[in-house]
Design a protein around this motif. Structure first.
Motif, short mmCIF file in Angstrom:
data_model
loop_
_atom_site.label_atom_id
_atom_site.label_comp_id
_atom_site.label_asym_id
_atom_site.label_seq_id
_atom_site.Cartn_x
_atom_site.Cartn_y
_atom_site.Cartn_z
N HIS A 115 34.67 109.44 28.16
CA HIS A 115 34.49 108.22 28.95
C HIS A 115 35.78 107.88 29.68
O HIS A 115 36.83 108.45 29.38
CB HIS A 115 34.06 107.06 28.05
CG HIS A 115 35.01 106.80 26.92
ND1 HIS A 115 35.00 107.54 25.76
CD2 HIS A 115 36.01 105.89 26.77
CE1 HIS A 115 35.95 107.10 24.94
NE2 HIS A 115 36.58 106.10 25.53
N HIS A 117 38.57 105.02 30.67
CA HIS A 117 39.10 103.70 30.30
C HIS A 117 39.35 102.91 31.58
O HIS A 117 40.05 103.39 32.47
CB HIS A 117 40.40 103.84 29.50
CG HIS A 117 40.18 104.27 28.08
ND1 HIS A 117 41.15 104.18 27.11
CD2 HIS A 117 39.08 104.77 27.46
CE1 HIS A 117 40.66 104.62 25.94
NE2 HIS A 117 39.41 104.99 26.15
N TYR A 125 41.02 97.70 27.53
CA TYR A 125 40.20 98.55 28.40
C TYR A 125 38.72 98.40 28.05
O TYR A 125 38.35 98.02 26.94
CB TYR A 125 40.62 100.02 28.27
CG TYR A 125 40.10 100.71 27.03
CD1 TYR A 125 38.81 101.23 26.99
CD2 TYR A 125 40.88 100.84 25.90
CE1 TYR A 125 38.32 101.84 25.86
CE2 TYR A 125 40.39 101.45 24.75
CZ TYR A 125 39.11 101.94 24.74
OH TYR A 125 38.62 102.53 23.60
N SER A 152 39.25 109.64 29.30
CA SER A 152 39.54 109.70 27.87
C SER A 152 38.56 110.61 27.15
O SER A 152 37.48 110.89 27.66
CB SER A 152 39.43 108.30 27.27
OG SER A 152 40.70 107.75 27.12
N HIS A 156 39.16 108.68 22.20
CA HIS A 156 39.92 107.71 23.00
C HIS A 156 41.32 108.16 23.38
O HIS A 156 42.13 107.35 23.84
CB HIS A 156 39.97 106.34 22.30
CG HIS A 156 38.62 105.87 21.87
ND1 HIS A 156 37.68 105.43 22.77
CD2 HIS A 156 38.04 105.82 20.64
CE1 HIS A 156 36.57 105.11 22.09
NE2 HIS A 156 36.77 105.34 20.81
CU LIG Z 1 38.06 105.18 24.69
#
Ligand SMILES: [Cu+2]
Length: 318
Positions: A115, A117, A125, A152, A156
């Protein structure tokens, strides 16, 4: 005062036994053991930097070449220096570069996946998973704002190649009014203040607390706080990763002039001198604050619009 020899011997045996048992405990328990013998305040913890967890190393292996990707992210909307009428800011991103299979997407089964951020001003975020669908910042206050984005991984950790970061500044006119419902372009009500909790959002997005852009110089060193964030539960609660994005600056062990200084719960300052995430083990349950700052060789804060010193609160539930 006289203490019988036998008592001293007993005490010594008890202490040795305690330390043997402590040695068998997982790291997370050691903090508590230390706390009781050293009379430190309740909730005190001893955090240790540990190597990248095996669980993550295994995930990297399973991902093939993805972690060698050099993603290039572009903010298509809002355009640089754009003025937006109304409190909803639609975000459109373009992902290109040498992706090696990297694709943002949330696996419905696990709720995890690659994903982006997305950071409004210096707020925590928000994760953006499906780039083919619009993402919107809702209830954005009037005034000047910044938007920062970077790709990311499911755990994360950000991509750190040059093209993986972009920032734009934009201005909102007639922004956030909490008394009015947020609607889509077609006028369909997506969420009203009263129905917020039950409404299923038609698109990814987030209601934002009022904030303004810092007075950022995009040519100066800029530290972007990324992790940790939010709530950590069960096996995710130890270790916890600190990760950040660094623009226009090189850390000391990478041959540069800067250091990243961090502290937890207002405790002793420690340093990160290479641009990599670190994993800290030994958290106790409860609320913790994490401060992450960019400093020069003498330890002076390198300011850039207030973004280079960020303190966040997280909750750990083990
Ligand atoms: Cu993340």
């Amino acid at each position: 005062m006289r203490i019988p020899k036998r008592s001293l011997l007993f005490l010594a045996v008890a202490l040795v036994a305690t330390s043997i048992f402590a040695g068998c405990e997982p790291v997370s328990q050691n903090a508590n053991t230390t706390a009781t013998t050293a009379a430190t305040p309740p909730g005190a913890q001893t955090l240790t930097v540990i190597p990248r967890p095996q669980k993550i190393a295994d995930m990297m292996k399973a991902r093939g070449e993805q972690d060698q990707a050099s993603p290039a992210i572009k903010i298509v909307s809002p355009a640089k220096d754009a003025t937006i009428n109304g409190s909803t800011v639609e975000v459109k991103l373009d992902l290109s570069g040498d992706l090696k299979g990297y694709l943002p997407h949330k696996d419905p089964a696990t709720g995890k996946g690659n994903h982006i951020h997305v950071i409004l001003d210096n707020q925590p975020y928000e994760a953006y998973y499906e780039l083919g669908q619009p993402f919107e910042l809702r209830n954005v206050s009037a005034g000047k704002h910044t938007l920062r984005v970077f790709p990311s991984r499911p755990w994360h950790e950000s991509y750190k190649n040059d093209a993986a970061f972009q920032m734009v500044t934009f201005t909102v006119k007639g922004g956030g009014d909490a008394t009015k419902p947020t609607t889509t372009n077609s006028g369909q009500t997506m969420a009203s203040p009263a129905a917020n909790a039950s409404a299923t959002p038609a698109r990814e997005g987030k209601d934002y607390a009022p904030s303004q852009a810092g007075n950022i110089d995009p040519a100066k060193p800029l530290l972007t706080y990324s992790r940790p964030k939010g709530e950590y539960k069960g096996e995710d609660a130890d270790p916890i990763m600190i990760d950040f994005w660094l623009l226009n600056g090189t850390l000391q062990s990478n041959g540069g002039d800067y250091r990243v200084r961090y502290s937890v719960d207002g405790g002793e300052a420690r340093f990160i001198d290479t641009w990599n995430p670190i994993w800290l083990s030994g958290w106790t349950s409860g609320k913790h604050s994490i401060k992450v700052e960019l400093v020069d060789k003498s330890g002076n804060l390198v300011d850039n619009g207030g973004y280079n010193s960020t303190t966040r609160e997280i909750t750990v539930a083990k």
